[in-house]
Write a protein that holds these residues in place. Sequence first.
Motif, mmCIF file in Angstrom:
data_model
loop_
_atom_site.group_PDB
_atom_site.id
_atom_site.type_symbol
_atom_site.label_atom_id
_atom_site.label_comp_id
_atom_site.label_asym_id
_atom_site.label_seq_id
_atom_site.Cartn_x
_atom_site.Cartn_y
_atom_site.Cartn_z
ATOM 1 N N SER A 8 130.306 44.417 16.253
ATOM 2 C CA SER A 8 131.493 44.827 16.997
ATOM 3 C C SER A 8 131.665 46.339 16.846
ATOM 4 N N TRP A 9 132.509 46.930 17.682
ATOM 5 C CA TRP A 9 132.699 48.380 17.610
ATOM 6 C C TRP A 9 133.230 48.802 16.238
ATOM 7 N N PHE A 10 134.090 47.939 15.637
ATOM 8 C CA PHE A 10 134.638 48.255 14.320
ATOM 9 C C PHE A 10 133.542 48.208 13.259
ATOM 10 N N ASN A 11 132.690 47.170 13.316
ATOM 11 C CA ASN A 11 131.614 47.051 12.332
ATOM 12 C C ASN A 11 130.578 48.162 12.487
ATOM 13 N N LYS A 12 130.420 48.648 13.724
ATOM 14 C CA LYS A 12 129.517 49.784 13.927
ATOM 15 C C LYS A 12 130.041 51.022 13.200
ATOM 16 N N ILE A 13 131.352 51.230 13.268
ATOM 17 C CA ILE A 13 131.963 52.354 12.556
ATOM 18 C C ILE A 13 131.806 52.178 11.041
ATOM 19 N N VAL A 14 132.021 50.939 10.580
ATOM 20 C CA VAL A 14 131.875 50.645 9.159
ATOM 21 C C VAL A 14 130.439 50.904 8.707
ATOM 22 N N PHE A 15 129.470 50.505 9.535
ATOM 23 C CA PHE A 15 128.067 50.669 9.167
ATOM 24 C C PHE A 15 127.670 52.146 9.111
ATOM 25 N N VAL A 16 128.200 52.931 10.058
ATOM 26 C CA VAL A 16 127.950 54.375 10.024
ATOM 27 C C VAL A 16 128.505 54.970 8.719
ATOM 28 N N GLY A 17 129.714 54.517 8.348
ATOM 29 C CA GLY A 17 130.297 54.954 7.074
ATOM 30 C C GLY A 17 129.443 54.525 5.899
ATOM 31 N N ASN A 18 128.885 53.315 5.980
ATOM 32 C CA ASN A 18 128.010 52.797 4.932
ATOM 33 C C ASN A 18 126.762 53.669 4.783
ATOM 34 N N ILE A 19 126.192 54.069 5.913
ATOM 35 C CA ILE A 19 125.007 54.939 5.886
ATOM 36 C C ILE A 19 125.342 56.284 5.244
ATOM 37 N N PHE A 20 126.496 56.840 5.626
ATOM 38 C CA PHE A 20 126.913 58.147 5.090
ATOM 39 C C PHE A 20 127.102 58.085 3.581
ATOM 40 N N VAL A 21 127.810 57.054 3.104
ATOM 41 C CA VAL A 21 128.022 56.892 1.666
ATOM 42 C C VAL A 21 126.701 56.631 0.959
ATOM 43 N N GLY A 22 125.826 55.885 1.623
ATOM 44 C CA GLY A 22 124.516 55.602 1.046
ATOM 45 C C GLY A 22 123.710 56.864 0.814
ATOM 46 N N ILE A 23 123.749 57.764 1.791
ATOM 47 C CA ILE A 23 123.036 59.042 1.663
ATOM 48 C C ILE A 23 123.602 59.853 0.498
ATOM 49 N N LEU A 24 124.937 59.898 0.384
ATOM 50 C CA LEU A 24 125.578 60.624 -0.721
ATOM 51 C C LEU A 24 125.205 60.012 -2.069
ATOM 52 N N THR A 25 125.120 58.684 -2.108
ATOM 53 C CA THR A 25 124.784 57.999 -3.359
ATOM 54 C C THR A 25 123.358 58.304 -3.790
ATOM 55 N N ILE A 26 122.422 58.225 -2.838
ATOM 56 C CA ILE A 26 121.025 58.537 -3.147
ATOM 57 C C ILE A 26 120.904 59.979 -3.628
ATOM 58 N N GLN A 85 123.238 43.657 7.508
ATOM 59 C CA GLN A 85 123.511 45.017 7.020
ATOM 60 C C GLN A 85 123.762 45.044 5.514
ATOM 61 N N ILE A 86 123.875 43.867 4.914
ATOM 62 C CA ILE A 86 124.077 43.776 3.465
ATOM 63 C C ILE A 86 122.912 44.395 2.705
ATOM 64 N N TRP A 87 121.746 44.464 3.352
ATOM 65 C CA TRP A 87 120.571 44.989 2.665
ATOM 66 C C TRP A 87 120.703 46.472 2.344
ATOM 67 N N LEU A 88 121.495 47.205 3.122
ATOM 68 C CA LEU A 88 121.634 48.637 2.863
ATOM 69 C C LEU A 88 122.335 48.901 1.525
ATOM 70 N N PRO A 89 123.578 48.423 1.313
ATOM 71 C CA PRO A 89 124.204 48.668 0.005
ATOM 72 C C PRO A 89 123.479 47.979 -1.139
ATOM 73 N N LEU A 90 122.853 46.816 -0.840
ATOM 74 C CA LEU A 90 122.116 46.105 -1.891
ATOM 75 C C LEU A 90 120.925 46.927 -2.368
ATOM 76 N N LEU A 91 120.219 47.532 -1.433
ATOM 77 C CA LEU A 91 119.069 48.363 -1.784
ATOM 78 C C LEU A 91 119.501 49.610 -2.549
ATOM 79 N N ILE A 92 120.591 50.231 -2.106
ATOM 80 C CA ILE A 92 121.088 51.448 -2.763
ATOM 81 C C ILE A 92 121.509 51.146 -4.197
#
Length: 343
Positions: free
Chosen positions: A5-23, A67-74
């Motif tokens: 959904s459009w909301f989950n797309k925004i959440v996923f973009v946020g997830n990617i951004f936080v993931g990059i900062l975490t790495i 999309q759970i694989w992204l935070p799980l991998l990080i």
Amino acid sequence: MKNLSWFNKIVFVGNIFVGILTIAGYFLSFLAPKIFPLLSVFTLFLPSFLIVNLFFLLYWAIQFKKQIWLPLLILAIGISNINKFYKFSGIDEEKAKSDFVLMTYNVRLFNLFNWIADEEVPDKIKEFVDLHDPDVLCLQEYSKNTKLKFKQYPYQHIISHGSKIQTGQAIFSKFRIIDKGEIKLPNSNNNVVYADILKEEDTIRIYSIHLQSISISPDIHEKIDETKSRKIFNRISKAFKEQQLQSELIQSHMNDASFPKIVCGDMNNSAFSYVYRNIRGNLKDAFVEAGKGFGKSYDFAYYPMRIDYVFVDEQIHVKSFVTHSDFINSDHFPIITRLTLNK
């Protein structure tokens, strides 16, 4: 991502951004503060990134989204960092005659300037020490102005600096001290003391450290605007640069000791920093070995800050580790660990 959904797309973009900062945060401990002073400050925020990734993990898990694989991998990549921040279970092994107990505690001059509205703070600290009766007691921000006497320790090593108000480090031991000294830290009121103790036939070197303060008050209530934030960042980055030099002096001094070492005290930095990695070296973090929970050692209202540590040699086994966060008679909490020397 098409099926989101459009909301989950925004959440996923946020997830990617936080993931990059975490790495990126995972690698900050390898960057010297002298070269990247402002970036080094972000090591303080890595635990926050880990927590946010955990929320993303739960968010996608509830919806059964791939999309759970992204935070799980990080989180999987940084599993060692998670253990530095939070331990789900600790250990408390059976006591043995060969064990010895070490306590480290920044006593904040025994409340000399009445930061805590309680005149009995020095006596309470003395009672706490008497109750737990550690074999080795390391006190940071020790003040000779207090009349406290720790008579149960026949061997003592105390070095203080200052004229009117003397402050420094103290090592008290039930084991004989056969050598002792100080590592002077340039352009700083902080210092490091060490003592070689003789436990039966074994020599163990104890370092009690107090590195440059980042000067963050535990009871900040004023509004922090952009100007104040910039000043705080600059002050912390400057302190981290000074801590780098101090950590290098400590590491160089430790390299000259051939027998087992214990390093304890107030490092004024996080477990994700260059300074932590440099001082710890090949030593073991006693909290990681046997601690539980956040290991919060500094009484800061807004964040579980762990800035006090016990590092031990590979030859030393950690049998228990407790941070007494319910004992509030300083801006730090006392740490007690039970150890044994492997033969």
